[in-house]
Design a protein around this motif. Structure first.
Motif, short mmCIF file in Angstrom:
data_model
loop_
_atom_site.label_atom_id
_atom_site.label_comp_id
_atom_site.label_asym_id
_atom_site.label_seq_id
_atom_site.Cartn_x
_atom_site.Cartn_y
_atom_site.Cartn_z
N GLY A 93 11.38 -0.25 -5.57
CA GLY A 93 11.02 0.68 -6.63
C GLY A 93 9.68 1.35 -6.36
N ARG A 94 8.78 0.60 -5.80
CA ARG A 94 7.46 1.11 -5.47
C ARG A 94 7.49 2.37 -4.62
NH1 ARG A 94 3.78 2.78 -3.60
NH2 ARG A 94 1.64 2.07 -3.36
N ARG A 135 0.79 -1.23 0.00
CA ARG A 135 0.00 0.00 0.00
C ARG A 135 0.83 1.28 0.00
NH1 ARG A 135 -4.89 -0.42 0.26
NH2 ARG A 135 -4.99 1.74 0.96
N ARG A 181 14.50 8.10 1.61
CA ARG A 181 14.88 7.83 0.23
C ARG A 181 16.27 7.20 0.13
NH1 ARG A 181 17.47 10.51 -3.57
NH2 ARG A 181 17.61 12.40 -2.32
N VAL A 234 2.00 6.36 2.35
CA VAL A 234 0.77 7.07 2.70
C VAL A 234 -0.37 6.11 3.02
CG1 VAL A 234 0.58 9.45 1.91
CG2 VAL A 234 0.88 7.63 0.25
N VAL A 241 10.03 10.14 -1.09
CA VAL A 241 10.97 10.88 -1.93
C VAL A 241 11.33 12.23 -1.30
CG1 VAL A 241 11.19 12.04 -4.16
CG2 VAL A 241 10.24 9.73 -4.04
N THR A 291 9.47 4.77 -4.69
CA THR A 291 9.81 6.02 -5.39
C THR A 291 8.57 6.77 -5.86
OG1 THR A 291 9.95 4.96 -7.57
CG2 THR A 291 11.95 5.03 -6.25
N MET A 292 7.40 6.10 -5.85
CA MET A 292 6.17 6.78 -6.24
C MET A 292 5.50 7.43 -5.03
SD MET A 292 5.99 6.64 -9.45
CE MET A 292 7.65 6.26 -10.02
N ASP A 293 6.11 7.26 -3.88
CA ASP A 293 5.54 7.80 -2.65
C ASP A 293 6.11 9.18 -2.35
OD1 ASP A 293 3.76 7.10 -0.46
OD2 ASP A 293 4.50 5.07 -0.79
N PRO A 294 5.31 10.21 -2.45
CA PRO A 294 5.85 11.57 -2.29
C PRO A 294 6.50 11.77 -0.92
CG PRO A 294 3.43 11.59 -2.28
CD PRO A 294 3.85 10.21 -2.70
N ASP A 295 5.93 11.16 0.11
CA ASP A 295 6.50 11.35 1.44
C ASP A 295 7.84 10.65 1.61
OD1 ASP A 295 4.17 12.70 1.76
OD2 ASP A 295 3.34 11.43 3.33
#
Lengths: 190, 190
Positions: A101-102, A23, A116, A26, A110, A104-108
């Motif tokens: 890799g997943r 998930r 990170r 977030v 990155v 990296t799509m999480d703004p919190d």
DNA sequence: GTCTATACGATGATAGAC
DNA sequence: GTCTATCATCGTATAGAC
């Protein structure tokens, strides 16, 4: 719910790793972690300072595990091409995607350098190992001398990461496998 | 906050598109959408049945827009190789990632067939257009006859999607460009 | 069409008992 | 170390006035 001799702290980390994979950051709540780990609020805030702290521990373990998996195949037997093929074809639960890799799509993730960092390090490390193999292959005449090893390594890792995206979009692993076959066809010696 | 002649419904959709890109489905709350669109609760629930309905409208528009962008480059001037190169090198805000590919990492999007459908369709469509170009290139002798057009197309799209992952992991577009250069080196005729 | 009021569960965290 | 309150805020939605 875990049971086998794991400490509460370990169960919390394992539950967090699973939820981050499924998930993302977030989408993962302390409540869900506690339920899966079979622990109470108190335990979590005793062992960790909060969600970011627990997530950091989980991300570090996941990054380590991924790196270990990759290293095993990449330093296995065979020619450089064969080892790259083994990496690309290694068994994967394609539709679950990459646990690293997943993130990296999480703004919190990155946005937070600490969160990170392990992601970056794991991916960079794999790229380096593959680039080394490509150099080796070039030295042996298996790959064209004109190729840039770093670029080919980036291509290989991107193919895997992008393959997950294609597969999840279509709901089938087919596109992942297709991309891998296409890459191997272009890399194949002779 | 939008102003120029847009209807409230359009402002809601545009705000949702931006937020889905930045934060994904789970990370996007009605509250945040309303704030960005400069609208009140009532407006949103008047025009849309709820968050999933609004997200669907937003995802459809984003998928259409991506497809249009890709189609423009892919049906532009030049040889098949040159058009593929134009697609790979087209200007992108690499660190923002792909507004469509990003959604595949969202469990709530992937789990909902209606939300996933436009994502799947857009990516599949781009793959098909590229596969057609590869076939063309093969017929013209620009690409090796032994290549499977569908596999090469999957590879090309995966390289882009994976490139975003690598770039975001490292916080720099460098890895994206490296992967693209590696791919072009392998595809280049002669 | 748009606004405000209201609702209820979830989120992320603290306090203090045991 | 772990548990059970307790808390302020957010997330998602409905109701009804204007």
């Amino acid at each position: 719910m875990y049971s086998r001799g794991m400490s509460t702290a370990d169960r919390l980390v394992e539950a967090t790793r699973e939820l981050l994979w499924e998930r993302g950051y977030v989408g993962t709540s302390p409540r869900a972690i506690l339920e899966r780990a079979g622990a109470g609020q108190g335990s979590m805030y005793h062992h960790f300072r909060g969600k970011p702290d627990l997530a950091l521990a989980a991300i570090r373990r996941t990054a380590e595990a991924l790196l270990a998996q990759a290293d095993e195949v990449l330093s296995g037997p065979g020619s450089p091409y064969e080892r790259i093929e083994a990496y690309l074809r290694r068994e994967r639960d394609v539709l679950r995607g990459c646990p690293v890799g997943r993130l990296t799509m999480d703004p919190d993730v990155v946005a937070d350098d600490a969160l990170r960092a392990p992601v970056d390090a794991a991916i960079a490390r794999i790229r380096e190992r593959i680039a080394g193999l490509v150099e080796e292959g070039k030295a042996q005449g298996q790959f064209a001398a004109g190729l840039d090893a770093g670029e080919i390594a980036a291509l290989i890792v991107a193919t895997v990461q992008g393959g997950y995206v294609l597969a999840r979009a279509s709901g089938s692993p087919e596109a992942f496998d297709a991309g891998v076959r296409g890459l191997l066809a272009l890399l194949r010696p002779e």
